[in-house]
Design a protein around this motif. Structure first.
Motif, mmCIF file in Angstrom:
data_model
loop_
_atom_site.group_PDB
_atom_site.id
_atom_site.type_symbol
_atom_site.label_atom_id
_atom_site.label_comp_id
_atom_site.label_asym_id
_atom_site.label_seq_id
_atom_site.Cartn_x
_atom_site.Cartn_y
_atom_site.Cartn_z
ATOM 1 N N TYR A 29 1.117 -0.983 -0.115
ATOM 2 C CA TYR A 29 0.356 0.306 0.119
ATOM 3 C C TYR A 29 0.903 1.076 -0.025
ATOM 4 O O TYR A 29 0.807 2.256 0.695
ATOM 5 C CB TYR A 29 -1.056 -0.201 1.068
ATOM 6 C CG TYR A 29 -2.030 -1.523 0.707
ATOM 7 C CD1 TYR A 29 -2.609 -1.169 0.307
ATOM 8 C CD2 TYR A 29 -1.748 -2.546 1.945
ATOM 9 C CE1 TYR A 29 -4.033 -2.379 0.160
ATOM 10 C CE2 TYR A 29 -2.346 -3.092 1.675
ATOM 11 C CZ TYR A 29 -3.245 -3.384 0.977
ATOM 12 O OH TYR A 29 -4.124 -4.288 0.689
ATOM 13 N N PHE A 42 -5.068 8.665 2.597
ATOM 14 C CA PHE A 42 -4.190 7.820 1.794
ATOM 15 C C PHE A 42 -3.377 8.558 1.332
ATOM 16 O O PHE A 42 -3.747 9.338 0.350
ATOM 17 C CB PHE A 42 -5.266 6.681 0.368
ATOM 18 C CG PHE A 42 -4.138 5.907 -0.164
ATOM 19 C CD1 PHE A 42 -4.016 4.682 0.977
ATOM 20 C CD2 PHE A 42 -3.917 5.723 -1.530
ATOM 21 C CE1 PHE A 42 -2.498 4.233 0.062
ATOM 22 C CE2 PHE A 42 -3.492 4.893 -1.569
ATOM 23 C CZ PHE A 42 -1.778 3.862 -1.143
ATOM 24 N N SER A 57 -10.188 5.010 -7.221
ATOM 25 C CA SER A 57 -8.482 4.187 -6.670
ATOM 26 C C SER A 57 -8.775 2.782 -7.020
ATOM 27 O O SER A 57 -9.659 2.308 -6.715
ATOM 28 C CB SER A 57 -7.673 5.186 -5.485
ATOM 29 O OG SER A 57 -8.898 4.670 -4.665
ATOM 30 N N TYR A 68 -4.892 5.420 -10.188
ATOM 31 C CA TYR A 68 -6.631 6.674 -9.754
ATOM 32 C C TYR A 68 -6.939 7.658 -10.941
ATOM 33 O O TYR A 68 -5.477 8.065 -11.805
ATOM 34 C CB TYR A 68 -5.769 7.154 -8.502
ATOM 35 C CG TYR A 68 -4.927 7.664 -7.807
ATOM 36 C CD1 TYR A 68 -4.269 9.592 -8.352
ATOM 37 C CD2 TYR A 68 -3.216 7.345 -8.619
ATOM 38 C CE1 TYR A 68 -3.923 10.006 -8.638
ATOM 39 C CE2 TYR A 68 -2.193 8.109 -8.586
ATOM 40 C CZ TYR A 68 -2.659 9.435 -8.521
ATOM 41 O OH TYR A 68 -1.290 9.903 -8.615
ATOM 42 N N SER A 275 -9.728 -3.501 -0.980
ATOM 43 C CA SER A 275 -8.234 -4.140 -1.586
ATOM 44 C C SER A 275 -9.235 -5.952 -1.524
ATOM 45 O O SER A 275 -9.821 -6.376 -1.005
ATOM 46 C CB SER A 275 -7.797 -4.073 -0.477
ATOM 47 O OG SER A 275 -7.818 -3.969 1.059
ATOM 48 N N TYR A 280 -8.692 -3.412 3.495
ATOM 49 C CA TYR A 280 -9.198 -2.035 3.855
ATOM 50 C C TYR A 280 -10.258 -1.757 2.602
ATOM 51 O O TYR A 280 -10.184 -2.039 1.816
ATOM 52 C CB TYR A 280 -7.622 -1.500 3.266
ATOM 53 C CG TYR A 280 -6.660 -1.815 4.455
ATOM 54 C CD1 TYR A 280 -6.626 -1.175 5.479
ATOM 55 C CD2 TYR A 280 -5.914 -1.907 3.658
ATOM 56 C CE1 TYR A 280 -5.935 -1.694 6.973
ATOM 57 C CE2 TYR A 280 -4.921 -2.888 4.469
ATOM 58 C CZ TYR A 280 -4.717 -2.190 5.767
ATOM 59 O OH TYR A 280 -3.939 -3.096 6.936
ATOM 60 N N PHE A 282 -11.716 1.593 0.200
ATOM 61 C CA PHE A 282 -10.791 2.631 -0.136
ATOM 62 C C PHE A 282 -12.196 3.947 -0.541
ATOM 63 O O PHE A 282 -13.004 3.341 -1.324
ATOM 64 C CB PHE A 282 -10.096 2.695 -1.098
ATOM 65 C CG PHE A 282 -8.109 2.084 -0.686
ATOM 66 C CD1 PHE A 282 -7.148 2.622 -0.913
ATOM 67 C CD2 PHE A 282 -8.647 0.468 -0.100
ATOM 68 C CE1 PHE A 282 -5.948 2.845 0.038
ATOM 69 C CE2 PHE A 282 -7.475 0.263 -0.066
ATOM 70 C CZ PHE A 282 -5.971 1.084 0.275
ATOM 71 N N SER A 284 -12.902 8.232 -2.090
ATOM 72 C CA SER A 284 -13.016 9.345 -2.087
ATOM 73 C C SER A 284 -13.246 10.612 -1.558
ATOM 74 O O SER A 284 -15.346 10.443 -1.211
ATOM 75 C CB SER A 284 -13.545 9.444 -4.081
ATOM 76 O OG SER A 284 -12.476 9.180 -4.704
ATOM 77 N N LEU A 289 -8.036 10.822 -1.770
ATOM 78 C CA LEU A 289 -8.375 9.272 -1.412
ATOM 79 C C LEU A 289 -8.310 9.127 -0.101
ATOM 80 O O LEU A 289 -7.175 9.382 0.804
ATOM 81 C CB LEU A 289 -7.880 8.672 -1.867
ATOM 82 C CG LEU A 289 -7.289 8.404 -3.991
ATOM 83 C CD1 LEU A 289 -6.109 7.971 -4.875
ATOM 84 C CD2 LEU A 289 -8.961 8.626 -4.159
ATOM 85 N N TRP A 291 -8.393 5.679 3.309
ATOM 86 C CA TRP A 291 -9.008 4.450 3.531
ATOM 87 C C TRP A 291 -9.142 4.125 5.052
ATOM 88 O O TRP A 291 -8.569 5.199 6.082
ATOM 89 C CB TRP A 291 -7.484 3.742 2.984
ATOM 90 C CG TRP A 291 -6.044 3.759 3.802
ATOM 91 C CD1 TRP A 291 -5.694 5.318 4.457
ATOM 92 C CD2 TRP A 291 -4.773 2.873 3.525
ATOM 93 N NE1 TRP A 291 -4.368 5.251 4.756
ATOM 94 C CE2 TRP A 291 -4.095 4.029 4.517
ATOM 95 C CE3 TRP A 291 -5.335 1.921 3.903
ATOM 96 C CZ2 TRP A 291 -2.490 3.219 4.330
ATOM 97 C CZ3 TRP A 291 -3.715 0.820 3.775
ATOM 98 C CH2 TRP A 291 -2.238 1.942 4.331
#
Length: 301
Positions: A29, A42, A57, A68, A275, A280, A282, A284, A289, A291
């Motif tokens: 990451y 992030f 992303s 992204y 992910s 995780y 993620f 926006s 971004l 997480w």
């Protein structure tokens, strides 16, 4: 462009074909410190920059590629970062244009296609059109240099947004295809099965997910047991919130619920992605971004 989202978010990347290996053991990451149960920005200063608007992303399954969208000169483009030579590369443009918009990147389950949306003309040279879903194909020396339209089973004469995939290749996405001028802000979430190398005509999810409001930016879990999506609803906390729907044991999508104030604010939350390792979530918000530990999903079951 995208209802309230349109107010908020107004070449090719080459490299050797990466072998499918595990996530970089010493620097996953982008070498960032993992978040807890409260969302954090992030990769600040590396991906999430103060003077840029980043959103949408995705990491590759092996964790060695990150893509992204970012707005440059008022045009969204897609950037990529790779883990190579025992370190992470600087962001590089995958695809961008002074004429067209490219955003909402997502990789196919096998990593051989990079999907995205664009308003480019069919021939790549004419005037801008509505947003369709397109993709590039992975080649030995990087990505192909000409976008391929995902086809009429997916795309309509109106807009298609943000796609994601189950592990068997079923695509989930949103569209306002078939709406009238009076209802064209009513985007719905749809899915299309991938059979023998082709997408089947898409179907709309039931009213436990779709309403008369805007639903888009859908992430589907690889096992197709839950979806997370952005919606603009009167009962939301802000301009756009993330909602979640779980599939019942009998295979029915249950009533979607707001993911709550742990995730949602009075701003606009959109573009969710979990992910591949399931650790995780993620998403926006406000040009950055974010997480957070994916345990927040389990608290909503």
């Amino acid at each position: 462009m995208r209802s309230l989202r349109s107010v908020l978010i107004l070449v090719l990347f080459s490299g050797s074909l990466l072998a499918q290996r595990s996530t970089p053991p010493t620097s996953p990451y982008l070498s960032e410190t993992p978040p807890g149960l409260t969302p954090s920005v992030f990769a600040p200063g590396k991906v999430s920059l103060n003077d840029h608007y980043e959103y949408g992303s995705v990491f590759s399954n092996d964790g060695r590629e990150f893509y992204y969208a970012v707005i440059i000169n008022q045009k969204p483009q897609i950037r990529g970062i790779r883990y190579e030579n025992k370190g992470w590369s600087a962001p590089k443009t995958v695809i961008g244009s002074d004429q067209y918009e490219y955003n909402d990147p997502f990789l196919s389950p096998d990593g051989k296609r990079l999907y995205f949306i664009s308003d480019q003309a069919a021939d790549g040279r004419g005037p801008r059109k509505d947003f369709d879903i397109w993709y590039l194909e992975r080649q030995k020396d990087g990505w192909s240099d000409r976008p391929i339209n995902a086809g009429e089973a997916i795309n309509t004469g109106k807009n298609e947004y943000y796609m994601s995939f189950t592990k068997d290749g079923t695509m989930y996405f949103s569209s306002n295809g078939g709406t009238s001028p009076a209802t064209d802000k009513n985007y719905d979430i749809r899915f299309s099965r991938f059979v023998k190398g082709r997408f089947k005509p898409s179907q709309k999810l039931p009213n436990t997910v779709n309403t008369d409001h805007y639903e888009a930016d859908v992430f589907v879990s690889p096992n197709e047991d839950y979806i997370i999506f952005c919606a603009e609803r009167p009962d939301g906390y802000g301009q756009g919130d993330l909602y979640i729907s779980f599939k019942s044991k009998s295979g029915q999508w249950q009533a979607a619920k707001n993911m709550g104030t742990v995730i949602n604010t009075d701003a606009y939350e959109f573009c969710p992605f979990v992910s591949r390792d399931g650790k995780y979530l993620f998403f926006s918000r406000s040009g950055d971004l974010f997480w957070v530990k994916a345990q927040v999903i389990d608290t909503l079951r």
